[in-house]
Enzyme design. Structure first.
Site, PDB file in Angstrom:
ATOM      1  N   GLU A   1       1.569   1.764  -3.500  1.00 24.66           N
ATOM      2  CA  GLU A   1       0.659   2.221  -4.350  1.00 24.66           C
ATOM      3  C   GLU A   1       0.154   3.679  -4.010  1.00 24.66           C
ATOM      4  O   GLU A   1      -0.239   4.612  -4.717  1.00 24.66           O
ATOM      5  CB  GLU A   1      -0.775   1.328  -3.794  1.00 24.66           C
ATOM      6  CG  GLU A   1      -0.678  -0.101  -4.262  1.00 24.66           C
ATOM      7  CD  GLU A   1      -1.467  -0.954  -3.710  1.00 24.66           C
ATOM      8  OE1 GLU A   1      -2.119  -1.738  -4.893  1.00 24.66           O
ATOM      9  OE2 GLU A   1      -1.567  -0.912  -2.799  1.00 24.66           O
TER      10      GLU A   1
ATOM     11  N   GLY B   1       0.586  -1.247   0.019  1.00 23.64           N
ATOM     12  CA  GLY B   1      -0.204  -0.033  -0.024  1.00 23.64           C
ATOM     13  C   GLY B   1       0.938   1.069   0.008  1.00 23.64           C
ATOM     14  O   GLY B   1       0.350   2.290  -0.571  1.00 23.64           O
TER      15      GLY B   1
ATOM     16  N   GLU C   1       2.459  -8.339  -1.904  1.00 27.55           N
ATOM     17  CA  GLU C   1       1.191  -9.160  -1.518  1.00 27.55           C
ATOM     18  C   GLU C   1       1.139 -10.715  -1.623  1.00 27.55           C
ATOM     19  O   GLU C   1       0.646 -11.485  -0.906  1.00 27.55           O
ATOM     20  CB  GLU C   1      -0.006  -8.573  -2.027  1.00 27.55           C
ATOM     21  CG  GLU C   1      -0.222  -6.863  -1.606  1.00 27.55           C
ATOM     22  CD  GLU C   1       0.518  -5.771  -2.341  1.00 27.55           C
ATOM     23  OE1 GLU C   1       0.261  -4.787  -2.158  1.00 27.55           O
ATOM     24  OE2 GLU C   1       1.356  -6.175  -3.269  1.00 27.55           O
TER      25      GLU C   1
END
Length: 290
Positions: A144, A141, A164
């Site tokens: 991202e 994240g 992930e």
């Protein structure tokens, strides 16, 4: 989306922050925050700074932190004195991913019906330019979130990754889409399928990062770039950002049509007149943002 903080470190670790840059007051208009620090920066106080501030968790992202980030960005968006924003973390970690503790007990039903992560990409809706200043880990994240920003500056110690797969899941906040658009299919596929990280130098070579700086200079340089952006017409800057983003979201023909329309729109602004007049008269433009 996923955090590797539990894999990277064992036990709680206090992270060192640069005292000169981060001993900042909470930006009064943004309220008192628990997980972030906000401040106005720059010689003219025209740059908004948002620092993720969960050092013990390597700035792992979870809903309360995301809500505070969105709140702070909204405040800066509505502040007419702010022309650009810098989003950063600590010297150890920009953000090491999403908080696994928040996700571990979730089910398909709870994710789907509750629209888990639905507001995590609110950063992309901001009209004002955002520079991600990434030191240390930008994983899952965190990677991202950096890619949601308009420009990425990296410290020499930065590491980017989408790990992930190592946790039995896949990116869920745009990782498979934005990374592929930026670095290409082969590298994105390799990073996502293996969970391997890339260095700041590799990220720059791949086009993910714009510039690399020494760790202690990173935020200062990001603010300097933000000041340069903020010195231009805020209105026209937002048009330029919209046009560039269209290159990733539309076909070439559609993007060129939008660019042309926005180009025409600048001729309805006082700032376009001022900018061209200043050029002809060989003086510095005095933009009024209208």
């Amino acid at each position: 989306m996923a955090s590797l903080s539990t894999l990277l470190l064992r036990g709680p670790t206090l992270l060192r922050c640069c005292p000169r840059l981060f001993a900042a007051r909470t930006y009064a208009a943004g309220g008192d925050f628990k997980y972030i620090i906000t401040e106005k920066k720059g010689k003219n106080n025209n740059v908004g700074l948002v620092q993720l501030n969960r050092p013990k968790a390597l700035n792992a992202l979870f809903q309360p932190l995301i809500e505070e980030v969105n709140q702070a960005l909204t405040v800066f968006q509505e502040d007419p004195s702010i022309g650009a924003i810098v989003l950063t973390g600590t010297e150890k970690a920009f953000a090491a991913g999403a908080d696994i503790k928040e996700m571990s007990d979730k089910t398909f039903q709870s994710c789907y019906s509750g629209k888990f992560l639905k507001d995590w990409d609110s950063v992309t809706q901001l009209k004002k330019p955002i520079i991600a200043a990434v030191n240390g880990y930008a994983l899952g994240g965190g990677c991202e979130l950096a890619m949601m920003c308009d420009i990425i500056y990296a410290g020499e110690n930065a590491q980017f990754g989408q790990p992930e797969i190592l946790l039995g899941t896949i990116p869920g906040a745009g990782g498979t889409q934005r990374l592929t658009r930026v670095v290409g299919k082969s590298l994105a596929m390799e990073m996502i399928l293996t969970g391997d990280r890339i260095s700041a130098q590799e990220a720059k070579q791949a086009g993910l990062v714009s510039k690399i700086f020494p760790v202690e200079k990173l935020v200062e340089e990001a603010v300097r770039c933000a000041e340069k952006i903020a010195s231009n017409s805020k209105l026209v800057t937002q048009m330029a950002k919209e046009s560039v983003n269209a290159a990733f979201e539309t076909t070439l023909a559609e993007g060129v049509r939008l660019e042309k329309k926005l180009f025409y729109c600048t001729f309805a602004t006082d700032d376009r007149k001022e900018g061209m007049s200043a050029f002809v008269e060989k003086r510095k433009a005095n933009f009024k943002d209208n």
